[in-house]
Design a protein around this motif. Structure first.
Motif, mmCIF file in Angstrom:
data_model
loop_
_atom_site.group_PDB
_atom_site.id
_atom_site.type_symbol
_atom_site.label_atom_id
_atom_site.label_comp_id
_atom_site.label_asym_id
_atom_site.label_seq_id
_atom_site.Cartn_x
_atom_site.Cartn_y
_atom_site.Cartn_z
ATOM 1 N N MET A 1 0.982 -0.520 -0.597
ATOM 2 C CA MET A 1 0.223 0.056 -0.320
ATOM 3 C C MET A 1 0.642 1.289 0.110
ATOM 4 O O MET A 1 1.524 1.101 0.843
ATOM 5 N N GLU A 2 0.810 2.049 -0.837
ATOM 6 C CA GLU A 2 1.272 3.722 -0.609
ATOM 7 C C GLU A 2 0.780 4.281 -0.203
ATOM 8 O O GLU A 2 0.266 4.540 0.159
ATOM 9 N N LYS A 3 2.149 4.686 0.648
ATOM 10 C CA LYS A 3 1.823 6.053 1.256
ATOM 11 C C LYS A 3 1.650 7.281 1.027
ATOM 12 O O LYS A 3 1.906 7.464 -0.448
ATOM 13 N N ALA A 4 0.552 8.248 1.144
ATOM 14 C CA ALA A 4 -0.018 9.376 0.852
ATOM 15 C C ALA A 4 0.859 10.706 1.609
ATOM 16 O O ALA A 4 1.681 10.249 2.458
ATOM 17 N N CYS A 5 0.784 11.461 -0.258
ATOM 18 C CA CYS A 5 1.989 11.747 0.227
ATOM 19 C C CYS A 5 1.535 13.022 0.926
ATOM 20 O O CYS A 5 0.338 13.970 0.850
ATOM 21 N N SER A 6 2.380 13.340 1.863
ATOM 22 C CA SER A 6 1.678 14.446 2.975
ATOM 23 C C SER A 6 2.223 16.085 2.775
ATOM 24 O O SER A 6 1.883 16.707 3.471
ATOM 25 N N ASN A 7 3.083 16.480 2.030
ATOM 26 C CA ASN A 7 2.772 17.416 1.367
ATOM 27 C C ASN A 7 2.934 17.949 -0.463
ATOM 28 O O ASN A 7 3.237 18.625 -0.904
ATOM 29 N N GLN A 8 1.621 17.265 -0.408
ATOM 30 C CA GLN A 8 0.761 17.240 -1.554
ATOM 31 C C GLN A 8 0.511 19.131 -2.133
ATOM 32 O O GLN A 8 0.360 19.319 -2.839
ATOM 33 N N HIS A 9 -0.343 19.315 -1.477
ATOM 34 C CA HIS A 9 -0.690 21.049 -0.875
ATOM 35 C C HIS A 9 0.769 21.595 -1.931
ATOM 36 O O HIS A 9 0.387 22.629 -2.138
ATOM 37 N N PHE A 10 1.772 21.441 -0.986
ATOM 38 C CA PHE A 10 2.581 22.303 -0.845
ATOM 39 C C PHE A 10 2.985 22.116 -2.290
ATOM 40 O O PHE A 10 3.789 22.915 -3.307
ATOM 41 N N LEU A 11 3.297 21.088 -3.502
ATOM 42 C CA LEU A 11 3.705 20.486 -4.191
ATOM 43 C C LEU A 11 2.892 20.757 -5.617
ATOM 44 O O LEU A 11 3.807 21.810 -6.168
ATOM 45 N N VAL A 12 1.847 20.543 -5.625
ATOM 46 C CA VAL A 12 -0.010 21.503 -5.989
ATOM 47 C C VAL A 12 0.236 22.955 -6.666
ATOM 48 O O VAL A 12 0.328 23.482 -6.924
ATOM 49 N N LEU A 13 1.059 24.048 -5.152
ATOM 50 C CA LEU A 13 1.346 24.642 -5.419
ATOM 51 C C LEU A 13 1.800 25.390 -5.774
ATOM 52 O O LEU A 13 1.941 26.257 -6.795
#
Length: 142
Positions: free
Chosen positions: A1-13
């Motif tokens: 199971m792949e761990k969700a990216c915890s800084n996705q909001h930062f990366l998308v921004l």
């Protein structure tokens, strides 16, 4: 199971900001300007007479870099320096007639581009985005 990216909001921004900046850069370079030069002209266009420090604060650039950009724009005949009659240490920067004319040409196209970029958002989504970004900004500044 792949761990969700915890800084996705930062990366998308960051990815979105970069993509927007690149698209604006494409538009602005067609007028023989850099993004920084355009930013300086835009501040003067909207706010009128400003000091180098005021412009730098508005566009988040150091005064040393600002002096270089101001020199370049002055050489292009788009702005001019004016001594402050009340304080010899202060120099005001204003658009020349050529600078105003260029910005009158650029700004309608620029506004169209910005409107297009954000046209996929509903009004409430745009307001929520602004609110969320202001919240993050306050946290960073605290």
């Amino acid at each position: 199971m792949e761990k969700a990216c915890s800084n996705q909001h930062f990366l998308v921004l960051m990815q979105t900001a970069k993509a927007i900046q690149e698209r604006i850069k494409q538009e602005i370079t067609s007028f023989n300007l850099t993004i920084t030069e355009f930013s300086v002209l835009e501040v003067l266009y909207h706010k009128g007479k400003q000091t180098i420090q005021q412009i730098g604060t508005s566009i988040l650039i150091s005064s040393g870099s600002m002096t270089y950009v101001i020199d370049k724009l002055e050489q292009k005949g788009l702005l001019m320096r004016n001594d402050c009659p009340n304080d010899r240490r202060v120099i005001h920067i204003t658009l020349t007639d050529d600078g105003k004319s260029l910005m009158n040409k650029i700004m309608p196209k620029h506004k169209e581009l910005i409107d297009l970029i954000f046209s996929s958002l509903q009004q409430d989504e745009a307001q929520a985005m602004v609110k969320a970004l202001k919240k993050v900004s306050k946290k960073v500044e605290a």
